[in-house]
Design a protein around this motif. Sequence first.
Motif, PDB file in Angstrom:
ATOM      1  N   THR A 376       0.903  -1.331  -0.169  1.00  0.00           N
ATOM      2  CA  THR A 376      -0.089  -0.039  -0.050  1.00  0.00           C
ATOM      3  C   THR A 376       0.968   1.345   0.004  1.00  0.00           C
ATOM      4  OG1 THR A 376      -1.655   1.212   1.215  1.00  0.00           O
ATOM      5  CG2 THR A 376      -0.096   0.202   2.468  1.00  0.00           C
ATOM      6  N   SER A 377       0.179   2.409  -0.475  1.00  0.00           N
ATOM      7  CA  SER A 377       0.876   3.498  -0.218  1.00  0.00           C
ATOM      8  C   SER A 377      -0.007   4.468   0.365  1.00  0.00           C
ATOM      9  CB  SER A 377       1.319   4.308  -1.664  1.00  0.00           C
ATOM     10  OG  SER A 377       0.027   4.166  -2.635  1.00  0.00           O
ATOM     11  N   ASP A 378      -0.880   3.960   1.080  1.00  0.00           N
ATOM     12  CA  ASP A 378      -1.654   4.863   2.088  1.00  0.00           C
ATOM     13  C   ASP A 378      -1.150   5.396   3.167  1.00  0.00           C
ATOM     14  OD1 ASP A 378      -3.798   4.732   4.627  1.00  0.00           O
ATOM     15  OD2 ASP A 378      -4.720   5.483   2.788  1.00  0.00           O
ATOM     16  N   LEU A 379      -0.930   6.698   3.405  1.00  0.00           N
ATOM     17  CA  LEU A 379      -0.189   7.340   4.472  1.00  0.00           C
ATOM     18  C   LEU A 379      -0.792   6.804   5.839  1.00  0.00           C
ATOM     19  CD1 LEU A 379       0.741  10.582   3.321  1.00  0.00           C
ATOM     20  CD2 LEU A 379       2.078   9.379   4.242  1.00  0.00           C
ATOM     21  N   ASP A 380      -1.938   6.572   6.266  1.00  0.00           N
ATOM     22  CA  ASP A 380      -2.305   6.194   7.636  1.00  0.00           C
ATOM     23  C   ASP A 380      -1.921   4.746   7.836  1.00  0.00           C
ATOM     24  OD1 ASP A 380      -3.603   8.427   8.120  1.00  0.00           O
ATOM     25  OD2 ASP A 380      -5.724   8.069   7.375  1.00  0.00           O
ATOM     26  N   ALA A 381      -1.823   3.763   6.638  1.00  0.00           N
ATOM     27  CA  ALA A 381      -1.428   2.436   6.915  1.00  0.00           C
ATOM     28  C   ALA A 381      -0.190   2.431   6.996  1.00  0.00           C
ATOM     29  CB  ALA A 381      -1.920   1.736   5.674  1.00  0.00           C
ATOM     30  N   LEU A 382       0.584   3.224   6.434  1.00  0.00           N
ATOM     31  CA  LEU A 382       2.136   3.272   6.402  1.00  0.00           C
ATOM     32  C   LEU A 382       2.456   3.809   7.976  1.00  0.00           C
ATOM     33  CD1 LEU A 382       3.146   4.324   2.979  1.00  0.00           C
ATOM     34  CD2 LEU A 382       3.428   1.976   3.811  1.00  0.00           C
ATOM     35  N   SER A 383       1.877   4.622   8.520  1.00  0.00           N
ATOM     36  CA  SER A 383       2.402   5.198   9.628  1.00  0.00           C
ATOM     37  C   SER A 383       1.875   4.760  10.855  1.00  0.00           C
ATOM     38  CB  SER A 383       1.889   6.878   9.694  1.00  0.00           C
ATOM     39  OG  SER A 383       0.572   7.012   9.370  1.00  0.00           O
ATOM     40  N   GLY A 384       0.838   3.691  10.667  1.00  0.00           N
ATOM     41  CA  GLY A 384       0.213   2.900  11.971  1.00  0.00           C
ATOM     42  C   GLY A 384       1.045   2.010  12.592  1.00  0.00           C
ATOM     43  N   GLY A 467       7.130   6.432  12.023  1.00  0.00           N
ATOM     44  CA  GLY A 467       5.941   5.872  12.660  1.00  0.00           C
ATOM     45  C   GLY A 467       5.452   6.662  13.504  1.00  0.00           C
ATOM     46  N   GLY A 468       5.226   7.760  12.620  1.00  0.00           N
ATOM     47  CA  GLY A 468       4.638   9.120  13.375  1.00  0.00           C
ATOM     48  C   GLY A 468       3.100   9.023  13.914  1.00  0.00           C
ATOM     49  N   ASP A 469       2.277   7.937  13.781  1.00  0.00           N
ATOM     50  CA  ASP A 469       1.108   7.659  14.614  1.00  0.00           C
ATOM     51  C   ASP A 469       1.233   7.080  15.901  1.00  0.00           C
ATOM     52  OD1 ASP A 469       0.249   9.429  12.665  1.00  0.00           O
ATOM     53  OD2 ASP A 469      -1.028   7.929  11.400  1.00  0.00           O
ATOM     54  N   GLY A 470       2.333   6.781  16.386  1.00  0.00           N
ATOM     55  CA  GLY A 470       2.394   6.098  17.527  1.00  0.00           C
ATOM     56  C   GLY A 470       2.817   4.888  17.503  1.00  0.00           C
ATOM     57  N   GLY A 471       3.269   4.396  15.992  1.00  0.00           N
ATOM     58  CA  GLY A 471       3.822   2.955  15.839  1.00  0.00           C
ATOM     59  C   GLY A 471       5.442   2.713  16.423  1.00  0.00           C
ATOM     60  N   SER A 472       5.733   1.473  16.578  1.00  0.00           N
ATOM     61  CA  SER A 472       7.152   1.244  17.104  1.00  0.00           C
ATOM     62  C   SER A 472       7.651   1.674  15.717  1.00  0.00           C
ATOM     63  CB  SER A 472       7.129  -0.179  17.169  1.00  0.00           C
ATOM     64  OG  SER A 472       8.359  -0.513  17.412  1.00  0.00           O
TER      65      SER A 472
END
Length: 536
Positions: A376-384, A467-472
């Motif tokens: 995917t290139s969806d930003l929400d998926a990539l940053s989760g 991982g700017g949305d809180g991901g490791s």
Amino acid sequence: MSHTVMQYLLAAIVVLPLVGAVASLLPAPPGLKGKSPGQAVLRHGVTVTGAVLALSIALAAGFDHGSPARMQATTDISWIPALNIRIHLGVDGVSLPLLVLTALLTFLCALYSYFKMPAGPSPQAFVALLLVLESGTLATFAVLDLMLFFLAFEMVLIPMYFLIARWGGEGRERAAWRFILYTLLGSVVMLLGLLLVGIKGGTFDMVALATDNGAHLSRTTQLIAVVAIGTGLAVKAPMWPLHSWLPDAHTAAPTVGSVLLAGVLLKMGTYGFVRIVLPIAPDGAHTFAPYLAAFAAVGIIYGSLVCLALARSGAKGDLKRLIAYSSVGHMGFVLLGIATLTPTGVNGALFANIAHGLITGLLFFLVGAVKDRYGTSDLDALSGRTGAALYGKAPRLGGLLAFGAIASLGLPGLAGFWGEMLAMFGAFRPAEGLSRPAFLTFMALAGFGTLLTAAYMLVVVRRVCMGGDGGSTRPQTAGTGEPAPAGAPGAPADVRPYEFAAWTPLVALTVLAGLWPAALLGLTDPAVQQLLRGGN
């Protein structure tokens, strides 16, 4: 190097990809098939594009750098005497860098495709279309006859349409149709303008018309010609508000299609402004320059605001789409530089053309690699939480993405800085007769656009690389919850050898152009000075 050798080099650069395209559709000779016919034809594509790149480097080496304003490697023979259309080829300091950039990017795309062929129909058709696309783009930068320019300009549309429609991703057919309809409609209007100039000027020869500097074209003719030709060029540029085909085309196109579309096809529009509009219809260009600058400034702000909206958390923004919209803003700087009608501004536009080709080409390669690894290139998926976090999972890929982002935002010392700065300098003191307060306003808007560009690019880096949305930021070892080192089982692959080979030249040239801008400006400036004087 002798003139005859240079002639043959330029002719070979334009024709060889066409010959290679025909050869790619023929059965591979015994002993060259390799493991499969598909592998053989992909290797053929690498060989042909590599040969074209080698010839373009030889042409650049043989180019008389002491006289970059003079047309060199010229061929001028009659083709259609009844219409006074000639096969007229040549290069100067304006077209040579674009010629080499086209050859380089096409070779890198062919090399990348050899190892990572996009899903779709037969490799034979893919390689043939890639080579036809290369030939049309190279011809656009090499021909010096208005009708040949139009034919070359149109030649790229069909192969790009099929590359999107047959090898693209989701929504590819709609994106391909939108691309072809927008560009064809713009081209029809442009053809009318080119015919008007050729008939009223008494020749289709671009050098003769530039030298004439509009002397045989009435003011009304020039105004009509600039509107007609400029509309067709603006669609390809892409200028706001004629840009709406671009995001869909980029999002749906395969990786190499996006690289070539952003890296060289967009430059055909801005090159046409410099080569045709400015020297051939100077009065018309002067009249419409403020409007071009206004559209450019709006495009800079618009493209940056859309990118900022796509980059925020929860927006379901697509990274490829974001990079596509960033092109609207970056090409706005190119159009602003052209609209100043000054050597400083036009040189900045030509420099920004090359910088954008290098940097955005690299970014689309990188986004394609990210999509290949994560699906995917969806930003929400990539940053989760289960997203990319590239600094931990694929640090080299993350580092390259961060490099591309800071180069795109115009960090001093990299290629993206000089073109945008010179375009704004040109707007600070536009050509005589243009409203300085208006251009100062456009310059201020462009400057604000650079801040917005920095904002959305840094948000992208934070979300995808950190991982700017809180991901490791580090991959987890399955079943333990413990961080695993980059490259451990279950972690995505970092930069592969073929990716390293395809991306390294773009990184190196981005740094080189940023540290040594005189190498490019020394080529373009004398040619620009001459074009703005009417080719004299």
